[in-house]
Design a protein around this motif. Structure first.
Motif, mmCIF file in Angstrom:
data_model
loop_
_atom_site.group_PDB
_atom_site.id
_atom_site.type_symbol
_atom_site.label_atom_id
_atom_site.label_comp_id
_atom_site.label_asym_id
_atom_site.label_seq_id
_atom_site.Cartn_x
_atom_site.Cartn_y
_atom_site.Cartn_z
ATOM 1 N N ASN B 83 0.691 -1.680 0.177
ATOM 2 C CA ASN B 83 0.040 -0.132 0.001
ATOM 3 C C ASN B 83 0.779 0.846 -0.151
ATOM 4 O O ASN B 83 0.514 2.052 -1.063
ATOM 5 C CB ASN B 83 -0.904 -0.053 1.149
ATOM 6 N N ARG B 86 1.806 2.034 -3.146
ATOM 7 C CA ARG B 86 0.927 2.781 -4.725
ATOM 8 C C ARG B 86 0.745 3.700 -4.451
ATOM 9 O O ARG B 86 0.577 5.252 -5.045
ATOM 10 C CB ARG B 86 -0.307 1.765 -3.662
ATOM 11 N N LEU B 90 1.222 7.159 -6.617
ATOM 12 C CA LEU B 90 0.071 7.267 -7.153
ATOM 13 C C LEU B 90 0.619 8.901 -7.091
ATOM 14 O O LEU B 90 -0.029 10.193 -7.876
ATOM 15 C CB LEU B 90 -1.352 7.271 -6.452
ATOM 16 N N ASP B 97 -4.884 10.256 -10.654
ATOM 17 C CA ASP B 97 -5.191 8.752 -10.700
ATOM 18 C C ASP B 97 -5.603 8.853 -9.088
ATOM 19 O O ASP B 97 -6.525 7.812 -8.145
ATOM 20 C CB ASP B 97 -4.506 7.748 -10.827
ATOM 21 N N LYS B 102 -10.425 4.778 -8.934
ATOM 22 C CA LYS B 102 -9.107 5.212 -8.863
ATOM 23 C C LYS B 102 -8.780 4.498 -7.825
ATOM 24 O O LYS B 102 -8.265 2.995 -8.649
ATOM 25 C CB LYS B 102 -8.377 5.515 -10.338
ATOM 26 N N THR B 103 -8.734 5.020 -6.657
ATOM 27 C CA THR B 103 -8.304 4.052 -5.640
ATOM 28 C C THR B 103 -8.994 3.378 -5.264
ATOM 29 O O THR B 103 -8.356 2.624 -3.937
ATOM 30 C CB THR B 103 -7.974 5.633 -4.485
ATOM 31 N N ARG B 105 -10.540 0.615 -6.720
ATOM 32 C CA ARG B 105 -10.008 -0.253 -7.761
ATOM 33 C C ARG B 105 -8.477 -0.823 -6.988
ATOM 34 O O ARG B 105 -8.222 -1.450 -6.895
ATOM 35 C CB ARG B 105 -9.602 -0.005 -8.816
ATOM 36 N N SER B 106 -7.279 0.449 -7.452
ATOM 37 C CA SER B 106 -6.226 0.536 -6.349
ATOM 38 C C SER B 106 -5.898 -0.116 -5.156
ATOM 39 O O SER B 106 -4.716 -0.691 -4.777
ATOM 40 C CB SER B 106 -5.288 1.945 -6.846
ATOM 41 N N VAL B 109 -6.034 -3.112 -5.818
ATOM 42 C CA VAL B 109 -4.963 -4.500 -6.316
ATOM 43 C C VAL B 109 -4.097 -4.605 -5.239
ATOM 44 O O VAL B 109 -3.116 -6.196 -5.011
ATOM 45 C CB VAL B 109 -4.940 -3.367 -7.608
#
Lengths: 130, 139
Positions: B83, B86, B90, B97, B102-103, B105-106, B109
């Motif tokens: 994380n 991530r 970003l 994003d 989008k966050t 989804r990310s 992921v």
């Protein structure tokens, strides 16, 4: 209205304060910590496992120069990253600047003492002493 | 103390879904790792300061309750790292994003990658724990 949309924003140089430097180091140390801490944890806890770790194993490992350098990096970066993280958590709940400053100093002392304990132990164990 | 109460009720009542969970998990896993780390630096220093006590330290590490904590610790370190990557990605490379969609989804992921890394490690540690502490699997 129309004048503000196209031009690039002007870059302003401001002298960095402690927290900006600390923030930058949080991020740099984090990048370094991912290989360092993950590999340490996977090796000792998953591959070797606590049931195979003995005092002799620990001494042998800490006496090895390569692992000593690895552990110094891990000690230096991981705990500083963690304690600065704790400080940021406190910042969310302590709204009085004086109290926050006092807490920061206490955390700094705690960090220094624990790091010193670890560093003395790590640096004192060498093959000649065994 | 009232700040603490406001905080805790806020954490529970705020319905931010994935972004909110990412923040909470990042904070909890970070605090979990640093708490363990403070203990771990001191107990490992016993190797030098009090080798006879280090034997007791190892026995604590081998106990079932500590073993389960260790499995949780591995998740904490994997999630906090993935994380963190991530967030750094970003911020540095794709600030556009940072949108709710989008966050969301990310975050999933990042959680997925952490689980892929954690599940095999956790399985192996659980296997070792059951083998050594309960004599299962021919231990």
């Amino acid at each position: 209205m129309s004048a503000t949309t196209t031009s690039q924003p002007e870059r302003v140089r401001v002298r960095k304060n402690f927290d900006q430097v600390a923030w930058t180091w949080m991020r740099y140390s984090a990048v370094l910590l991912i290989p360092l801490a993950w590999f340490h944890l996977v090796l000792q806890d998953v591959v070797v496992g606590v049931h195979k770790i003995t005092t002799d194993y620990a001494i042998e490992r800490m006496a090895n120069m390569g692992w000593k350098i690895y552990d110094i990096l891990l000690l230096g970066f991981a705990f500083a990253h963690g304690m600065n993280g704790v400080r940021q958590v406190f910042r969310d709940y302590i709204h009085n600047p004086k109290t926050f400053r006092a807490v920061s100093i206490l955390l700094l002392i705690f960090w220094a003492v624990i790091t010193a304990v670890g560093a003395v132990a790590l640096l004192s164990i060498n093959p000649a002493a065994q | 103390m009232s700040y603490m109460k406001t905080t805790l009720t806020g954490y529970a009542a705020y319905r931010g879904r994935e972004g909110h969970w990412a923040f909470l998990l990042h904070r909890i896993t970070g605090l979990g790792v640093v708490l363990f780390l403070a203990i771990h630096i001191v107990d490992t220093s016993f190797v030098y300061f009090a080798p006879q006590l280090y034997v007791d330290v190892i026995n604590v590490y081998r106990s079932t309750i500590f073993g389960l904590g260790e499995i949780a610790l591995v998740f904490c370190l994997f999630f906090h790292g993935v994380n963190g990557l991530r967030i750094a990605y970003l911020d540095l490379f794709a600030p556009k994003d940072w949108t709710i969609d989008k966050t969301r989804r990310s975050m999933l992921v990042a959680l997925g990658i952490s689980l892929v890394l954690w599940v095999p490690s956790a399985g192996w540690m659980l296997f070792n724990l059951l083998r050594h502490n309960y004599g299962l699997f021919g231990g």
